[in-house]
Design a protein around this motif. Structure first.
Motif, PDB file in Angstrom:
ATOM      1  N   GLU A 111     -32.213   4.596 -30.634  1.00  0.00           N
ATOM      2  CA  GLU A 111     -32.090   4.128 -29.183  1.00  0.00           C
ATOM      3  C   GLU A 111     -31.618   5.224 -28.520  1.00  0.00           C
ATOM      4  OE1 GLU A 111     -33.460   1.148 -28.143  1.00  0.00           O
ATOM      5  OE2 GLU A 111     -34.029   1.071 -30.312  1.00  0.00           O
ATOM      6  N   ASN A 112     -30.707   6.159 -28.664  1.00  0.00           N
ATOM      7  CA  ASN A 112     -30.236   7.108 -27.947  1.00  0.00           C
ATOM      8  C   ASN A 112     -31.278   8.288 -27.805  1.00  0.00           C
ATOM      9  OD1 ASN A 112     -28.296   8.795 -26.503  1.00  0.00           O
ATOM     10  ND2 ASN A 112     -28.329  10.200 -28.673  1.00  0.00           N
TER      11      ASN A 112
ATOM     12  N   ALA B 120     -33.782   6.807 -25.401  1.00  0.00           N
ATOM     13  CA  ALA B 120     -33.211   6.613 -23.871  1.00  0.00           C
ATOM     14  C   ALA B 120     -33.357   7.791 -23.099  1.00  0.00           C
ATOM     15  CB  ALA B 120     -31.751   6.273 -23.938  1.00  0.00           C
TER      16      ALA B 120
ATOM     17  N   GLN C 163     -35.710   8.711 -19.958  1.00  0.00           N
ATOM     18  CA  GLN C 163     -35.085   9.241 -18.610  1.00  0.00           C
ATOM     19  C   GLN C 163     -35.920  10.290 -18.198  1.00  0.00           C
ATOM     20  OE1 GLN C 163     -32.874   7.840 -16.762  1.00  0.00           O
ATOM     21  NE2 GLN C 163     -33.244   9.261 -15.414  1.00  0.00           N
TER      22      GLN C 163
ATOM     23  N   SER D 213     -38.706   3.582 -24.366  1.00  0.00           N
ATOM     24  CA  SER D 213     -37.242   2.903 -24.157  1.00  0.00           C
ATOM     25  C   SER D 213     -37.440   1.730 -23.415  1.00  0.00           C
ATOM     26  CB  SER D 213     -36.313   3.826 -23.460  1.00  0.00           C
ATOM     27  OG  SER D 213     -36.721   3.997 -22.291  1.00  0.00           O
TER      28      SER D 213
ATOM     29  N   GLU E 165     -35.874   0.635 -20.796  1.00  0.00           N
ATOM     30  CA  GLU E 165     -36.050   1.029 -19.472  1.00  0.00           C
ATOM     31  C   GLU E 165     -37.442   1.555 -19.105  1.00  0.00           C
ATOM     32  OE1 GLU E 165     -31.981   1.636 -21.013  1.00  0.00           O
ATOM     33  OE2 GLU E 165     -33.810   2.653 -21.698  1.00  0.00           O
TER      34      GLU E 165
END
Length: 159
Positions: free
Chosen positions: A53-54, A57, A61, A114, A116
């Motif tokens: 997940e990191n 992410a 971004q 991600s 997001e």
């Protein structure tokens, strides 16, 4: 019209670059076409869920930094909606008719996109249940965008 493919990682294979360049050249009479690469996050083979997940992410971004507020965004996702070439062409035509002149397609890294990025996307699109190398997906997507333009102008290319 502006078409942008935002993708994670560098394209290394010459034959993929040549194929994409050919479709970019063909599309130039319809739209400005560009590929925007963002760096991939280095990740060892075995990662915990939190580490995965990191990675997503951080890559996410970088992707989001390349998307403008007014861009219409397609996220390529295995769980996205499949479309026929004709349906996709009609969708592109409708978007341009209703003022969406900047369309982005997002291809994630090896771990996917991600949450997001998926949330920012206006829609998700799938090219089926097959897993394709991300480099090959760039070429396939470039061809399908070109095909959509050709369908919309009534060209026999699609047959």
């Amino acid at each position: 019209m502006n078409i942008k493919i935002i993708c994670v990682g560098k394209l290394k294979e010459k034959y993929f670059k040549q194929g994409i360049a050919e479709y970019a050249k063909r599309m130039s009479k319809f739209a400005k076409f560009q590929i925007v690469e963002v760096p991939d996050e280095k990740a060892p083979e075995s990662l915990s869920n939190a580490e995965m997940e990191n990675v997503k992410a951080k890559e996410g971004q970088r992707i989001l930094e390349k998307i403008k507020d007014r861009d219409y965004v397609y996220a390529l996702a295995i769980l996205g909606k499949e479309r026929s070439s004709e349906e996709f062409a009609a969708e592109i035509d409708k978007l341009t008719t209703y003022g969406h002149s900047d369309i982005d397609f997002v291809i994630g890294g090896s771990l996917g996109l991600s949450p997001e990025v998926l949330k920012r996307a206006d829609t998700q699109i799938s090219f089926g249940g097959f897993t394709l190398p991300h480099q090959l997906m760039r070429l396939v997507l470039s061809e399908q965008v070109y095909r959509a333009f050709m369908i919309n102008v009534g060209s026999p290319y699609h047959k």
